[in-house]
Enzyme design. Sequence first.
Site, PDB file in Angstrom:
ATOM      1  N   HIS A  82      37.908  40.295  38.525  1.00 14.43           N
ATOM      2  CA  HIS A  82      37.130  41.380  39.129  1.00 14.43           C
ATOM      3  C   HIS A  82      37.507  42.691  38.466  1.00 14.43           C
ATOM      4  CE1 HIS A  82      40.337  43.169  41.723  1.00 14.43           C
ATOM      5  NE2 HIS A  82      40.815  41.938  41.759  1.00 14.43           N
TER       6      HIS A  82
ATOM      7  N   ASP B 129      45.461  44.743  38.661  1.00 11.67           N
ATOM      8  CA  ASP B 129      44.561  44.191  39.675  1.00 11.67           C
ATOM      9  C   ASP B 129      43.190  44.866  39.586  1.00 11.67           C
ATOM     10  OD1 ASP B 129      43.710  42.657  41.825  1.00 11.67           O
ATOM     11  OD2 ASP B 129      44.445  44.090  43.309  1.00 11.67           O
TER      12      ASP B 129
ATOM     13  N   GLU C   1      35.562  42.476  44.522  1.00 16.44           N
ATOM     14  CA  GLU C   1      36.588  41.613  45.104  1.00 16.44           C
ATOM     15  C   GLU C   1      37.430  42.350  46.115  1.00 16.44           C
ATOM     16  OE1 GLU C   1      40.519  39.647  45.551  1.00 16.44           O
ATOM     17  OE2 GLU C   1      40.060  41.651  44.828  1.00 16.44           O
ATOM     18  N   GLU C   2      37.734  43.617  45.824  1.00 17.87           N
ATOM     19  CA  GLU C   2      38.569  44.394  46.738  1.00 17.87           C
ATOM     20  C   GLU C   2      37.856  44.660  48.064  1.00 17.87           C
ATOM     21  OE1 GLU C   2      41.528  44.702  46.282  1.00 17.87           O
ATOM     22  OE2 GLU C   2      41.928  44.723  44.141  1.00 17.87           O
TER      23      GLU C   2
ATOM     24  N   GLU D  15      44.132  36.607  39.083  1.00 14.02           N
ATOM     25  CA  GLU D  15      44.410  37.641  40.079  1.00 14.02           C
ATOM     26  C   GLU D  15      45.741  38.326  39.790  1.00 14.02           C
ATOM     27  OE1 GLU D  15      43.849  39.612  42.333  1.00 14.02           O
ATOM     28  OE2 GLU D  15      41.868  39.125  43.072  1.00 14.02           O
TER      29      GLU D  15
ATOM     30  N   HIS E 131      48.420  48.178  43.837  1.00 12.90           N
ATOM     31  CA  HIS E 131      47.465  48.955  44.640  1.00 12.90           C
ATOM     32  C   HIS E 131      47.872  50.426  44.775  1.00 12.90           C
ATOM     33  CE1 HIS E 131      44.990  45.659  46.898  1.00 12.90           C
ATOM     34  NE2 HIS E 131      44.891  45.579  45.569  1.00 12.90           N
TER      35      HIS E 131
END
Length: 873
Positions: free
Chosen positions: A206, A218, A252-253, A279, A355
């Site tokens: 993603h 990510d 995706e998030e 991932e 994140h």
Amino acid sequence: MEWGSEPGAVRRHRIRWERRDGPAAAPQLEREALAQEPLADVCGGGTRTRKRSGEGSGSASRGAGTGLSEARAALGLALYLLALRALVQLSLQQLVVRGTAVGHRGEFDARQARDYLEHITSIGPRTTGSPENEILTVRYLLEQIKLIEVQSNSLHRISVDVQRPTGSFSIDFLGGFTSYYDNITNVVVKLEPRDGAQHAVLANCHFDSVANSPGASDDAVSCSVMLEVLRVLSTSSEALHHAVIFLFNGAEENVLQASHGFITQHPWASLIRAFINLEAAGVGGKELVFQTGPENPWLVQAYVSAAKHPFASVVAQEVFQSGIIPSDTDFRIYRDFGNIPGIDLAFIENGYIYHTKYDTADRILTDSIQRAGDNILAVLKYLATSDMLASSSKYQHGNMVFFDVLGLFVIAYPSRVGSIINYMVVMAVALYLGKKLLQPQNKTATYTKDFFCGLGITLISWFTSLVTVLIIAVFISLIGQSLSWYNHFYVSVCLYGTAAVAKIIFIHTLAKRFHYVNASDQYLGEVFFDISLFVHCGFLTALTYQGLCSAFISAVWVAFPLLTKLCVHKDFKQHGAGGKFIAFYLLGMFIPYLYALYLIWAVFEMFTPILGRSGSEIPPDVVLASILAGCTMILSSYFINFIYLAKSTKRTMLTLTLHMTRTFHDLDGNVVKRDSGIWINGFDYTGMSHITPHIPEINDTIRAHCEENAPLCGFPWYLPVHFLIRKNWYLPAPEVSPKEPAHFRLVSKEQTPWDSVKLTFEATGPSHMSFYVRTHKGSTLSQWSLGNGTPVTSKGGDYFVFYSHGLQASAWQFWIEVQVLEEQPEGVVTVAIAAHYLSGEDKRSSPLDALKEKFPDWTFPSAWVCTYNLFVF
């Protein structure tokens, strides 16, 4: 000589003791005689007895030439564990095990993949619905795919499709909620033989990111790897048997929306027989295979056969699927909605900056990219040329036990074979212990008594060790020093690990000095070894009975120590715990202890960062202390016998900060309350205690109060994590006024023939909105137009709907149906909608920017503007 008869040396020794000390000393000699019973010597062959000499006194008897002091034993064991830990660390730092011809035709080139990565991350945060995600990133991906297509070999055909699906589904993640998406973006590439293909393998990544993060690990790095894999495969002169579909998904998030849109709506989805999902739960390092299947053992065999730098563990799979880790991936969507088996991989190292704004391209080592690319390319090529892919349904049954050995190779075998091996090991232990328990009665009684007494002492030592570290953890939390180890993990090892070890040693030292006064050291060393073997055998039996593939760990911790004991038994009987015995004993324990430390590293690498963002309701020190106590119990188990043989804070704090305006309406549509402020959530257990010295206005006097009659306490939760974070703060601030405000209206209200009320709503606003529902007393939510039509409650009983859209989305229109059992004057249902401005000019406000500037450098305040409107119907 018969095995049941008393050896002459022992008989003479007993007579001398009885003459000097009388009958009271007899139990001591029974223990010694039992300790001399012969064992089958699997290493040296034959049988034997042990002669004791030079034991004229009790002190001489205890130790009988062992020459092992407590200080030397402690130092030796510590150095042994440190050496094993260093070996584990060396293995983990060796990212690329075998040399790769980087840049050669047909080989993965990490330098090219890094170039893709840096271009994607230079765009900035890429939240779904933002121009950065929907236009700039998509444009860049299409440009690179076009260049790859131009360079491709004529053997292959490349097709490209940009999908913008709309849909809805319910998921039981985070307590359960419903997700709705509108006009989100997928970039799909199909690489197939020139004549086409009927079957395909899917590679998924993603390109969207969470708000305020560049999302390098990510998951931009995975998309970069996939682009380079696409380039290498498309230029290869080797023909493919099946198609390879590359899905670059853009949402995706938003809790797995884009993968759902692809697998349930895209025409190419019907071709897919297996998938690989890329991932991240950390930044760089090795990518771990932490999920496979369901079942379909041929996929594990494909990875084992093809991966150049393997790193996989069925333990990680069973831990992740147990729900202990509060996370999920697109693997779930393909498994549940597509009924497709797959492999799930993720980077797990350095999850502290996952994140956050620190998740940048420069933090990912080129070797990490190279090893991931080598593995993905090899596995995809293997699957795309495999005959099994076309007939995968024939090989779908059965599970696999699989684990890598220091990243060098993978051992894999069917779980049914694992069960047979495990029960064979259990039988070997039963024979070993049964031989001792079936000795003549005068010897068996003493051994049995000492065995079960020692088992009780061991369990007490473990229990008191756990209680001790928990008391310390609670105390640390109460004085406001929770997570003080977060920046330097080994501080926690010194604090909790040392306390656990000290308690275990203390209990066993008391037992040695006051309970086992007349027993020889060698006898006690053997008894407590047998106890540890028995406990691990119990775990092996239980895990195997539960059908857990992870039982192989217990098998290792039973088989190798048992073989070691049988090999060193002769030397131990003749010379005691001397240097030769210790060397062979530690050598025999090398494999179980090395693999245990290897797994323990993975556990702490994954769990420690999570503890820093696990919410305000779970005391992280208590969790960490419990894990460390468990690890201490395992690592000490086969070293407890040495007690009897021996003579006598990197801290990144994540906060969620929203500048919002809330408006509450009554049943008549009148505004009954309106306020504005900056709503602050601390993601770690300490809350804002470490922030208040830097920002005094954030203190307990502004703690947010729950609006009891509003769903989810009347706050604009982005996801339904209210049960994890119950400590939040509300700092008064001016109203927000987005240039593009959200609009929410009741389109229609209908009374159905079955005594329910159907409410139809329409909402327009930013790319991310959350919708909340709470039914009143006497009413229930019977159905709605979302998901599969059946409303799913979140924890606490309210309903939560997560909504997102891409560019140029139409108004979101949906309905809910409320079954009215009893009319109430205050209405039948309360609904609220929160609009989250995660990108563009509306994301920022002057008060929010000013507050962010006050936060210390070691924090990461993820901030945006939000509006919240509540209505009663």
